[in-house]
Design a protein around this motif. Structure first.
Motif, PDB file in Angstrom:
ATOM      1  N   SER A   1       0.881  -1.170   0.028  1.00 46.26           N
ATOM      2  CA  SER A   1       0.164  -0.079   0.092  1.00 46.26           C
ATOM      3  C   SER A   1       0.991   1.287   0.053  1.00 46.26           C
ATOM      4  CB  SER A   1      -1.101   0.000   1.144  1.00 46.26           C
ATOM      5  OG  SER A   1      -1.947  -0.982   1.250  1.00 46.26           O
ATOM      6  N   GLU A   2       2.078   0.973   0.496  1.00 45.90           N
ATOM      7  CA  GLU A   2       2.824   2.548   0.726  1.00 45.90           C
ATOM      8  C   GLU A   2       4.113   2.235  -0.042  1.00 45.90           C
ATOM      9  OE1 GLU A   2       2.736   4.400   4.573  1.00 45.90           O
ATOM     10  OE2 GLU A   2       0.781   3.941   4.832  1.00 45.90           O
ATOM     11  N   GLN A   3       4.614   1.090  -0.531  1.00 44.71           N
ATOM     12  CA  GLN A   3       5.805   0.898  -1.428  1.00 44.71           C
ATOM     13  C   GLN A   3       6.868   1.189  -0.580  1.00 44.71           C
ATOM     14  OE1 GLN A   3       2.975   2.538  -3.302  1.00 44.71           O
ATOM     15  NE2 GLN A   3       2.281   0.496  -3.404  1.00 44.71           N
ATOM     16  N   ILE A   4       6.969   1.134   0.863  1.00 40.52           N
ATOM     17  CA  ILE A   4       8.158   1.145   1.708  1.00 40.52           C
ATOM     18  C   ILE A   4       8.472  -0.090   2.245  1.00 40.52           C
ATOM     19  CG2 ILE A   4       8.799   2.431   3.941  1.00 40.52           C
ATOM     20  CD1 ILE A   4       6.478   4.163   3.621  1.00 40.52           C
ATOM     21  N   PRO A   5       9.886  -0.468   1.832  1.00 43.29           N
ATOM     22  CA  PRO A   5      10.571  -1.792   2.166  1.00 43.29           C
ATOM     23  C   PRO A   5      10.588  -1.575   3.742  1.00 43.29           C
ATOM     24  CG  PRO A   5      11.849  -0.577   0.528  1.00 43.29           C
ATOM     25  CD  PRO A   5      10.854   0.316   0.731  1.00 43.29           C
ATOM     26  N   THR A   6       9.736  -2.567   4.397  1.00 45.47           N
ATOM     27  CA  THR A   6       9.797  -2.336   5.843  1.00 45.47           C
ATOM     28  C   THR A   6       9.729  -3.738   6.509  1.00 45.47           C
ATOM     29  OG1 THR A   6       7.945  -0.567   5.607  1.00 45.47           O
ATOM     30  CG2 THR A   6       8.063  -1.913   7.937  1.00 45.47           C
ATOM     31  N   VAL A   7      10.314  -4.058   7.455  1.00 47.68           N
ATOM     32  CA  VAL A   7      10.632  -5.007   8.529  1.00 47.68           C
ATOM     33  C   VAL A   7       9.956  -4.558   9.650  1.00 47.68           C
ATOM     34  CG1 VAL A   7      12.024  -6.531   9.761  1.00 47.68           C
ATOM     35  CG2 VAL A   7      12.800  -5.667   7.530  1.00 47.68           C
ATOM     36  N   CYS A   8       8.941  -5.764  10.090  1.00 49.09           N
ATOM     37  CA  CYS A   8       8.319  -5.348  11.296  1.00 49.09           C
ATOM     38  C   CYS A   8       8.512  -6.677  12.218  1.00 49.09           C
ATOM     39  CB  CYS A   8       6.653  -5.094  11.409  1.00 49.09           C
ATOM     40  SG  CYS A   8       5.690  -5.004  12.800  1.00 49.09           S
ATOM     41  N   ALA A   9       8.790  -6.486  13.458  1.00 51.74           N
ATOM     42  CA  ALA A   9       8.934  -7.692  14.421  1.00 51.74           C
ATOM     43  C   ALA A   9       8.096  -7.258  15.693  1.00 51.74           C
ATOM     44  CB  ALA A   9      10.309  -7.933  14.843  1.00 51.74           C
ATOM     45  N   LEU A  10       7.105  -8.285  16.028  1.00 53.71           N
ATOM     46  CA  LEU A  10       6.437  -7.884  17.296  1.00 53.71           C
ATOM     47  C   LEU A  10       6.262  -9.090  18.209  1.00 53.71           C
ATOM     48  CD1 LEU A  10       3.250  -6.317  15.413  1.00 53.71           C
ATOM     49  CD2 LEU A  10       4.943  -5.087  16.605  1.00 53.71           C
ATOM     50  N   GLY A  11       6.227  -8.898  19.569  1.00 52.75           N
ATOM     51  CA  GLY A  11       6.318 -10.093  20.489  1.00 52.75           C
ATOM     52  C   GLY A  11       5.441  -9.999  21.696  1.00 52.75           C
ATOM     53  N   VAL A  12       4.816 -10.968  22.203  1.00 53.14           N
ATOM     54  CA  VAL A  12       4.052 -10.824  23.463  1.00 53.14           C
ATOM     55  C   VAL A  12       4.675 -12.193  24.132  1.00 53.14           C
ATOM     56  CG1 VAL A  12       2.043 -10.837  24.760  1.00 53.14           C
ATOM     57  CG2 VAL A  12       2.238  -9.578  22.450  1.00 53.14           C
ATOM     58  N   LEU A  13       5.107 -12.089  25.358  1.00 57.93           N
ATOM     59  CA  LEU A  13       5.538 -13.113  25.986  1.00 57.93           C
ATOM     60  C   LEU A  13       4.839 -13.430  27.064  1.00 57.93           C
ATOM     61  CD1 LEU A  13       7.520 -15.539  26.846  1.00 57.93           C
ATOM     62  CD2 LEU A  13       8.806 -13.833  28.189  1.00 57.93           C
ATOM     63  N   VAL A  14       3.841 -14.620  27.235  1.00 59.15           N
ATOM     64  CA  VAL A  14       2.788 -14.918  28.074  1.00 59.15           C
ATOM     65  C   VAL A  14       3.180 -16.212  28.762  1.00 59.15           C
ATOM     66  CG1 VAL A  14       0.291 -15.579  28.285  1.00 59.15           C
ATOM     67  CG2 VAL A  14       1.243 -13.944  26.458  1.00 59.15           C
ATOM     68  N   ASP A  15       2.967 -15.914  30.241  1.00 59.50           N
ATOM     69  CA  ASP A  15       3.390 -17.228  31.154  1.00 59.50           C
ATOM     70  C   ASP A  15       2.384 -18.585  30.682  1.00 59.50           C
ATOM     71  OD1 ASP A  15       3.060 -19.137  33.418  1.00 59.50           O
ATOM     72  OD2 ASP A  15       4.401 -17.582  34.268  1.00 59.50           O
TER      73      ASP A  15
END
Length: 299
Positions: free
Chosen positions: A151-165
């Motif tokens: 949609s925006e033609q921007i080379p992007t790296v996204c990393a997301l994390g949630v640590l749950v017990d």
């Protein structure tokens, strides 16, 4: 305290932002009673939305991400202001799927991948900008990367994390990284960035090691000269109020308002999707709103 930090390479070729959103996600879990699966999914969306919202320029602007992949969690929604403060909800916070064979939470299975990600930027004036992409995996980070690319033609790296017990289901650590190649980035810079990303630990591993958002950005941009653009605290914040709910009720129109059936006393209870706060309108207050609506309809 949660915070976002944004950096840029000195040659202006790459931007990297990192967030520790642990308290935001912990708050969301307590507000909504999220299962571990719902917590991981909504937590990732809240984290990504905060990172993207922090890039807005105007104080009146906001960013909304909506995900519906056809999975058992239903709709997931997150809204950020220009400072990265967020709020959100998921239709079915109680949904909890078995862990995947590798021991990870099955976010993709809970979200589903037969739907769309909608990105709505409201700049506070005129019609908001709406972009939509087909979901890639329902894992959220991959879907945001796909959005920027298509949609925006921007080379992007996204990393997301949630640590749950895994035992008690409680949110422990949450965070994210958003890295973008800017106009002027040459092949050597991109190759170096790719090598860095391949060596990076997961976001939650970096947080567990005690790394700050600045250290996460510097790890991603290892070998580059890095400048800090800004750093700011971020929170789970709801903007609801009784006045806002009154305005929403007015949109029902006079006829619909007069047909509302409250409790034994005629009171009507409304509940905020984002913070679960309740606002009660008495029978007289509903009658006053109906009269306001009727007067507006006559004009």
């Amino acid at each position: 305290m949660d915070k976002i930090l944004r950096t840029i390479t000195s040659d202006g070729s790459i931007m990297a932002a990192a967030i520790d959103s642990s308290h935001i996600v912990y708050t969301a879990q307590k507000v909504h009673g999220l299962s571990k699966t719902a917590c991981a999914a909504l937590g990732r969306l809240l984290t990504g939305t905060s990172l993207m919202g922090d890039m807005l320029k105007s104080e009146d602007s906001s960013l909304t991400l909506k995900v519906n992949g056809g999975g058992p969690l239903g709709n997931l929604v997150a809204i950020s202001d220009y400072k990265g403060n967020v709020r959100g909800y998921v239709d079915h916070p109680e949904i909890d799927l078995p862990l995947k064979p590798n021991g990870k939470i099955d976010v993709g299975g809970a979200v589903g991948n037969q739907g769309r990600l909608a990105v709505i930027r409201d700049m506070g004036e005129g019609d908001p900008y709406v972009g939509q992409v087909e979901l890639v995996s329902g894992e959220i980070a991959e879907d945001l990367t796909s959005y920027y690319a298509s949609s925006e033609q921007i080379p992007t790296v996204c990393a997301l994390g949630v640590l749950v017990d895994k035992e008690n289901g409680e949110a422990m650590l949450s965070g994210g990284l958003l890295i973008q190649a800017l106009p002027g980035a040459d092949n050597s810079a991109l190759e170096r960035l790719e090598e860095n990303i391949a060596k990076l630990d997961s976001v939650t591993t970096m947080l567990a090691k005690g790394m700050s958002p600045e250290e996460m950005c510097r790890a991603a941009l290892n070998g580059f000269e890095v400048e800090i653009l800004d750093e700011s605290p971020v929170h789970y914040v709801c903007t609801c109020s009784k006045q806002r709910f009154a305005k929403a009720l007015l949109t029902l129109g006079s006829k619909e308002l007069r047909s509302l059936h409250g409790d034994d006393h005629g009171d009507v209870e409304t509940v905020c999707h984002y913070c679960n706060k309740k606002y009660v309108f008495s029978k007289d207050e509903i009658a006053q709103l109906a009269e306001q609506a009727e007067n507006a309809e006559k004009k």
